[in-house]
Motif scaffolding. Structure first.
Motif, PDB file in Angstrom:
ATOM      1  N   PRO A   1     -15.240 -23.001  -5.712  1.00 35.15           N
ATOM      2  CA  PRO A   1     -16.054 -22.031  -4.962  1.00 35.15           C
ATOM      3  C   PRO A   1     -15.550 -21.788  -3.536  1.00 35.15           C
ATOM      4  N   ASN A   2     -14.335 -22.292  -3.241  1.00 34.27           N
ATOM      5  CA  ASN A   2     -13.715 -21.960  -1.944  1.00 34.27           C
ATOM      6  C   ASN A   2     -12.478 -21.104  -2.141  1.00 34.27           C
ATOM      7  N   ASN A   3     -12.313 -20.541  -3.357  1.00 33.57           N
ATOM      8  CA  ASN A   3     -11.097 -19.742  -3.579  1.00 33.57           C
ATOM      9  C   ASN A   3     -11.259 -18.334  -2.989  1.00 33.57           C
TER      10      ASN A   3
ATOM     11  N   PHE B   1     -14.350 -16.240  -3.714  1.00 36.41           N
ATOM     12  CA  PHE B   1     -15.567 -16.607  -2.983  1.00 36.41           C
ATOM     13  C   PHE B   1     -15.466 -16.314  -1.486  1.00 36.41           C
ATOM     14  N   HIS B   2     -14.237 -16.225  -0.991  1.00 35.90           N
ATOM     15  CA  HIS B   2     -14.041 -15.711   0.371  1.00 35.90           C
ATOM     16  C   HIS B   2     -14.658 -14.301   0.431  1.00 35.90           C
TER      17      HIS B   2
ATOM     18  N   ASP C   1     -26.987 -11.223   0.143  1.00 36.07           N
ATOM     19  CA  ASP C   1     -28.099 -12.043  -0.349  1.00 36.07           C
ATOM     20  C   ASP C   1     -27.633 -13.510  -0.496  1.00 36.07           C
ATOM     21  N   GLN C   2     -28.056 -14.345   0.432  1.00 33.79           N
ATOM     22  CA  GLN C   2     -27.562 -15.731   0.490  1.00 33.79           C
ATOM     23  C   GLN C   2     -27.988 -16.554  -0.722  1.00 33.79           C
ATOM     24  N   ASP C   3     -29.164 -16.238  -1.298  1.00 30.86           N
ATOM     25  CA  ASP C   3     -29.585 -16.961  -2.500  1.00 30.86           C
ATOM     26  C   ASP C   3     -28.638 -16.660  -3.657  1.00 30.86           C
ATOM     27  N   ARG C   4     -28.263 -15.382  -3.737  1.00 29.64           N
ATOM     28  CA  ARG C   4     -27.334 -14.982  -4.803  1.00 29.64           C
ATOM     29  C   ARG C   4     -25.972 -15.665  -4.602  1.00 29.64           C
ATOM     30  N   VAL C   5     -25.516 -15.737  -3.366  1.00 29.30           N
ATOM     31  CA  VAL C   5     -24.232 -16.386  -3.072  1.00 29.30           C
ATOM     32  C   VAL C   5     -24.282 -17.847  -3.531  1.00 29.30           C
TER      33      VAL C   5
END
Ligand code: ATP
Ligand code: MG
Length: 356
Positions: free
Chosen positions: A253-255, A258-259, A267-271
């Motif tokens: 999830p840091n690729n 996801f950048h 929407d931070q919940d969706r992220v």
């Protein structure tokens, strides 16, 4: 006018090496929009600096100057609040560049990591012009000519800002009797001509291009432009490569994917949900995430497309905006130049620069 005089100054800009892209928006323009009420803003179009790599295509540089104004108006800059400035219309910038070049050791300029990186990624080898490293000095003059306090920029510009701060301190110490012990914040109070400016790096200091490798750049063919259509955006986002093979493979999830998720999905919940499912390989494909990213980018660009439409084909309005911006910039920078020349014992006569 009187409120403008009491506002702190802001200067930043872009090189007309192409049109503006999402990296400009997240790295700098979004901040410009936020600050346009509280600062006296100047947005420079660095057409002289574009000649470092494009001296053979003056027509394109000129038309990109116009397009960059259109792009910023589309993004939400208000020309009644801010000034757009063409670099080559401002004589004080060239004059200060020459003066500051005398205050900077050549090796110091060449040590600038952003210059080194540009030589590498733009494939300039050892054939670049004398003017190429000079542009880093020129950028110190761009900022100091306006005596700007704030400079909203992307991360790659921080070394240029450091050079600018060094020149400003050296000038104030050498010619204005400011002590070398003085705090940066006190230079003007102590008689220095130049405030020591600060970089204001956007929340996304460096947006990676859709090649997944380099910074998104006009010159590197890895940019999503704000004038791209929905179809072009879908195609470009589709190129983000992770190497993941299936929707059930646990992903990183840091690729690069996801950048983009973090930069464009609000929407931070969706992220958080996407990250969690991706990391667990919970039946979520890269293709689906790309679709959500493309949708989010389109949503961001839609109002920009609409605003841009009203300026499409109307170069006269853009030229009017530029002329009044340049006229205002000339007033401000001539005052700076006069103070600087006086301090450095270079001033012999008063002069006036104005448009007919
Ligand atoms: P070039 O490839 O010609 O250098 P560029 O795409 O780097 O063009 P510039 O005109 O050099 O664009 O940069 C203008 C401003 O936008 C600078 O403040 C820069 O830091 C910022 N910026 C450019 N690209 C990005 C990016 N990918 N992420 C964040 N900020 C960026
Ligand atoms: Mg650049």
């Amino acid at each position: 006018m009187s409120s403008a005089l009491t506002k702190p100054r802001l200067l930043t800009g872009d090189t007309p090496t192409g049109q503006l892209h999402l990296g400009h928006y997240v790295g700098s323009v979004r901040r410009r929009i936020e600050l346009q009420d509280t600062y006296e803003c100047f947005f420079l179009i660095a057409n002289m600096h574009a000649f470092t790599t494009r001296s053979h295509e003056p027509d394109e540089v000129r038309s990109d100057c116009i397009e960059i104004v259109r792009d910023q108006l589309a993004m939400g800059i208000d020309p009644n609040k801010s000034s757009f400035v063409i670099q080559t219309e401002i004589p004080a910038i060239s004059e200060l560049t020459y003066l500051f070049a005398m205050l900077l050791p050549f090796n110091r300029v060449m040590r600038n990591p952003t210059l080194k990186e540009e030589i590498k990624v733009k494939g300039l080898g050892d054939t670049y012009s004398f003017g190429f490293p000079l542009y880093a000095v020129g950028q110190t003059a761009d900022i100091l000519a306006f005596r700007a306090q704030s400079v909203p920029v992307g991360e790659d510009q921080v070394p240029h800002l450091e050079l600018t701060r060094e020149v400003a301190r050296r000038f104030n110490q050498m010619y204005c009797d400011v002590s070398d012990q003085a705090d940066d914040a006190d230079h003007v109070k102590l008689g220095g001509v130049f405030p020591i400016p600060a970089a204001d790096v956007g929340t996304v200091g460096k947006l990676v291009g859709y090649d997944g490798k380099q910074k998104m750049s006009k010159s590197l063919g890895n940019a999503i432009f704000i004038t791209d259509t929905e179809k072009q955006i879908k195609k470009k986002v589709g190129k983000l490569y992770t190497g993941r093979q299936s929707p059930t493979e646990p992903g990183d999830p840091n690729n690069v994917l996801f950048h983009y998720v973090e930069c464009f999905i609000n929407d931070q919940d969706r992220v958080a949900e996407l990250k969690d499912r991706y990391a667990r390989g919970d039946n979520i494909g890269d293709g689906h995430i790309k679709q959500e990213i493309a949708e989010a980018i389109n949503k961001l660009l839609e109002p920009m497309r609409q605003r841009r439409e009203q300026y499409e084909g109307d170069d006269d309005t853009i030229m009017d905006i530029l002329k009044s911006g340049c006229a205002h910039a000339i007033e401000v920078t001539e005052e700076t130049l006069s103070l600087a020349k006086e301090a450095a014992q270079m001033k012999f006569f008063d002069r006036e620069v104005r448009y007919r």
